[in-house]
Design an enzyme around this catalytic site. Structure first.
Site, PDB file in Angstrom:
ATOM      1  N   PRO A 132     -26.509  73.990  36.107  1.00 35.08           N
ATOM      2  CA  PRO A 132     -26.327  72.785  36.937  1.00 35.08           C
ATOM      3  C   PRO A 132     -27.187  72.704  38.200  1.00 35.08           C
ATOM      4  O   PRO A 132     -26.688  72.661  39.324  1.00 35.08           O
ATOM      5  CB  PRO A 132     -24.842  72.841  37.282  1.00 35.08           C
ATOM      6  N   CYS A 133     -28.485  72.585  38.010  1.00 31.10           N
ATOM      7  CA  CYS A 133     -29.396  72.440  39.144  1.00 31.10           C
ATOM      8  C   CYS A 133     -29.167  71.126  39.889  1.00 31.10           C
ATOM      9  O   CYS A 133     -29.502  71.015  41.071  1.00 31.10           O
ATOM     10  CB  CYS A 133     -30.847  72.578  38.698  1.00 31.10           C
TER      11      CYS A 133
END
Length: 176
Positions: A132-133
């Site tokens: 989850p950048c």
């Protein structure tokens, strides 16, 4: 290398695999496309079915209770630390590049780590959404630095029911 497309509410997302593991996930027409310039064979694979199921759950506004099997190539120790920290960011929450830098500095027993170096490692991530950048933001709440496109970052954070009033969208820069 194999590829398959997924039709999301935000547009086409491409999945890449070595035949067993997910090795890439990116939005069509995003600047992330340059990370994935290989010759691919279109093929149905169990990992693509599993990833599609994960994405179906996610885009319904739910936090999937499993993670597709993935493999990240060219993973340096620093990138690995950043990926590990990103994977601990809870659904619906965000952290800053500086938060990650401080955690790495503490883990390494050093005084300081560059938030810009962290930004480079976050931007390098080849598997969007699942790693989850999009949950990493600027210290001042700026929604900067998303290779999948700033509007997709906004939509992903909205799907996770984040309070969007605490974020700002840059007026110019490479994040757009």
């Amino acid at each position: 290398m194999y590829k398959k497309s997924y039709k999301s509410p935000l547009g086409i997302i491409y999945m890449r695999s070595d035949g067993e593991n997910l090795t890439g996930l990116w939005f069509e027409s995003s600047r992330d496309v340059s990370k994935h310039s290989y010759n691919f064979e279109e093929k149905d694979l169990p990992i693509f079915d599993e990833t599609s199921r994960w994405l179906d759950i996610y885009f319904r506004g739910k936090n999937p209770d499993f993670t597709p099997k993935y493999k990240i190539e060219n993973l340096t120790p620093f990138r690995s630390q950043v990926i590990d920290i990103m994977n601990k960011i809870p659904y619906g929450k965000t952290v800053t590049y500086n938060d990650i830098a401080k955690e790495i500095a503490q883990n390494r027993g050093i005084e300081k780590m560059s938030a810009q170096a962290v930004g480079g490692a976050v931007g390098w991530n080849p598997i969007c959404i699942i790693v989850p950048c999009h949950r990493v933001v600027g210290t001042n709440g700026s929604l900067t630095g998303y290779g999948g496109g700033i509007q997709n970052k906004v939509k992903l954070l909205e799907i996770e029911n984040n309070d969007m009033s605490k974020f700002t969208i840059p007026k110019k820069g490479t994040a757009l």
